[in-house]
Design a protein around this motif. Structure first.
Motif, PDB file in Angstrom:
ATOM      1  N   LEU A  68       9.763  12.360 -15.546  1.00 19.96           N
ATOM      2  CA  LEU A  68      10.327  13.313 -14.590  1.00 19.96           C
ATOM      3  C   LEU A  68      10.766  12.631 -13.294  1.00 19.96           C
ATOM      4  O   LEU A  68      11.677  13.108 -12.621  1.00 19.96           O
ATOM      5  N   ASP A  69      10.124  11.518 -12.952  1.00 22.87           N
ATOM      6  CA  ASP A  69      10.499  10.795 -11.738  1.00 22.87           C
ATOM      7  C   ASP A  69      11.944  10.321 -11.780  1.00 22.87           C
ATOM      8  O   ASP A  69      12.594  10.184 -10.740  1.00 22.87           O
ATOM      9  N   SER A  74      12.188  20.930 -12.844  1.00 22.97           N
ATOM     10  CA  SER A  74      11.683  22.072 -12.080  1.00 22.97           C
ATOM     11  C   SER A  74      10.216  21.870 -11.762  1.00 22.97           C
ATOM     12  O   SER A  74       9.464  21.286 -12.548  1.00 22.97           O
ATOM     13  N   GLN A  75       9.829  22.430 -10.619  1.00 25.49           N
ATOM     14  CA  GLN A  75       8.455  22.292 -10.156  1.00 25.49           C
ATOM     15  C   GLN A  75       7.924  23.670  -9.768  1.00 25.49           C
ATOM     16  O   GLN A  75       8.532  24.381  -8.967  1.00 25.49           O
ATOM     17  N   GLN A  77       4.622  25.861  -8.392  1.00 26.77           N
ATOM     18  CA  GLN A  77       3.310  25.881  -7.768  1.00 26.77           C
ATOM     19  C   GLN A  77       2.621  27.187  -8.153  1.00 26.77           C
ATOM     20  O   GLN A  77       3.098  28.275  -7.819  1.00 26.77           O
ATOM     21  N   LEU A 113       0.092  22.298  -9.648  1.00 27.68           N
ATOM     22  CA  LEU A 113       1.508  21.983  -9.578  1.00 27.68           C
ATOM     23  C   LEU A 113       1.962  21.551 -10.970  1.00 27.68           C
ATOM     24  O   LEU A 113       1.417  20.595 -11.534  1.00 27.68           O
ATOM     25  N   SER A 115       5.160  20.325 -13.272  1.00 29.38           N
ATOM     26  CA  SER A 115       6.509  19.754 -13.220  1.00 29.38           C
ATOM     27  C   SER A 115       7.043  19.638 -14.642  1.00 29.38           C
ATOM     28  O   SER A 115       6.347  19.149 -15.537  1.00 29.38           O
ATOM     29  N   GLN A 123      15.621  27.996 -14.369  1.00 27.98           N
ATOM     30  CA  GLN A 123      14.373  28.049 -13.621  1.00 27.98           C
ATOM     31  C   GLN A 123      13.656  29.391 -13.786  1.00 27.98           C
ATOM     32  O   GLN A 123      12.450  29.423 -14.056  1.00 27.98           O
ATOM     33  N   ILE A 145      13.783  19.938  -8.451  1.00 22.63           N
ATOM     34  CA  ILE A 145      13.660  18.617  -7.834  1.00 22.63           C
ATOM     35  C   ILE A 145      14.635  17.670  -8.512  1.00 22.63           C
ATOM     36  O   ILE A 145      14.798  17.680  -9.736  1.00 22.63           O
TER      37      ILE A 145
END
Length: 328
Positions: A68-69, A74-75, A77, A113, A115, A123, A145
């Motif tokens: 993902l980096d 999408s992230q 919370q 969290l 990811s 989303q 993100i």
């Protein structure tokens, strides 16, 4: 009375030192081994070339499974009414089809969290699917993100690695000999390529923690190589009647106990991280495990053997003889 106490303390200290040297600092090898490492040089070269070809072929055909980096996504919370166990939550998401979900604690034990590598357009559908899998969860924030490593940053990183490699070669060439610099540079290229090949061949997620591990492996392998090079240089100056192959073999044998002990103790810690550290640091620990094994091998067979293959000899370490002018 004080004198007796001092004598006893000295005796205890001597006994402790003896036990520490014999038990704590364990040597798996004798003080002087006589292994003909360079006698297996052809087999080592064949093995290295085979592994490099497999790694490069897998990288060209399969590429890397970017995390993902690198890809972005999408992230979410999410908050729970009670403390949540991350392994159980990660397992629920994987069973629901979110196999690449990155789950980590966020602030408190009630906040998580999540990811996911997905596109921005999906989303809201993604949030509904996550909440359906986790009915006790409450969505606090949802955002897209972008990739943390874009084309420009990747180019700069590759340039930085090239400059670092060039600097290492110059340092080794000035302190030791340019043939050593060539061997060290090939070894530093050899190790990361094999690590990337394993990640590509087995389709293991490659993220920023894996990049950090590769950089750590480069430093680890270089340190081991420098130790062997330093001993080779010393032996070339002391042993005037031995050939280059004999000197390199002797130097590797003299540092073998140190090399194996350092690698073994480090490997135990890294294996513990790889097995019990969890999914968050699995890529980091796995890259270190591969790098320690490969780095130890390359320090013995790649760096020193290549220096001998390109013509390393005793005369490269002896001071130049000045010609005396005998003319009146």
């Amino acid at each position: 009375m004080c004198g007796m106490v001092d004598v006893r303390l000295n005796v205890y200290r001597l006994v402790f030192k003896s036990v520490f040297r014999r038990v704590i600092i364990v040597e798996f090898f004798k003080r002087q081994t006589h292994i003909n490492f360079l006698g297996l040089q052809r087999w080592a070269v064949a093995l290295s070339l085979l592994l490099l070809l497999i790694s490069l072929g897998s990288l060209l055909m399969n590429g890397l499974h970017w995390g993902l980096d690198f890809t972005g996504g999408s992230q979410l919370q999410i908050s729970f009414n009670q403390a949540v166990e991350l392994p159980a939550l990660r397992q629920e998401l994987q069973q629901a089809g979110f196999k690449d979900a990155l789950v980590q604690s966020y602030g408190t034990s009630h906040d998580v969290l999540i990811s996911l590598a997905t596109k921005e357009a999906s989303q809201h559908n993604l949030a509904a699917q996550i909440l359906k899998v986790l009915p006790n969860a409450h969505l606090k924030q949802l955002e897209f993100i972008g990739p943390q490593v874009g084309h420009e940053l990747a180019t700069q990183g590759a340039l930085a690695i090239f400059i670092a490699l060039l600097g290492i070669m110059i340092y080794i060439a000035l302190r030791f000999e340019y043939r050593f610099a060539l061997g060290a540079a090939v070894a530093l290229i050899h190790d990361p390529v094999l690590i990337l090949g394993v990640f590509s061949l087995f389709h293991i997620e490659f993220n920023l923690t894996a990049v950090a591990a590769i950089l750590a492996v480069i430093g680890y392998s270089l340190n081991d190589t420098i130790v062997i090079f330093d001993r080779i240089r010393e032996n070339f100056r002391k042993l005037r009647k031995k050939s280059a192959v004999e000197v390199v073999n002797l130097s590797i044998n003299q540092t073998l106990s140190r090399t194996i002990m350092t690698s073994a103790t480090t490997l135990v810690v890294v294996l513990s991280l790889c097995i019990f550290g969890g999914a968050m640091i699995h890529s980091f620990a796995l890259a270190l495990v591969i790098g320690i094994v490969v780095g130890t091998y390359s320090s013995i067979y790649v760096a020193g053997a290549l220096a001998v293959a390109v013509g390393l000899d005793r005369r490269h370490f002896l001071p130049a003889v000045k010609e005396v002018d005998s003319r009146p």
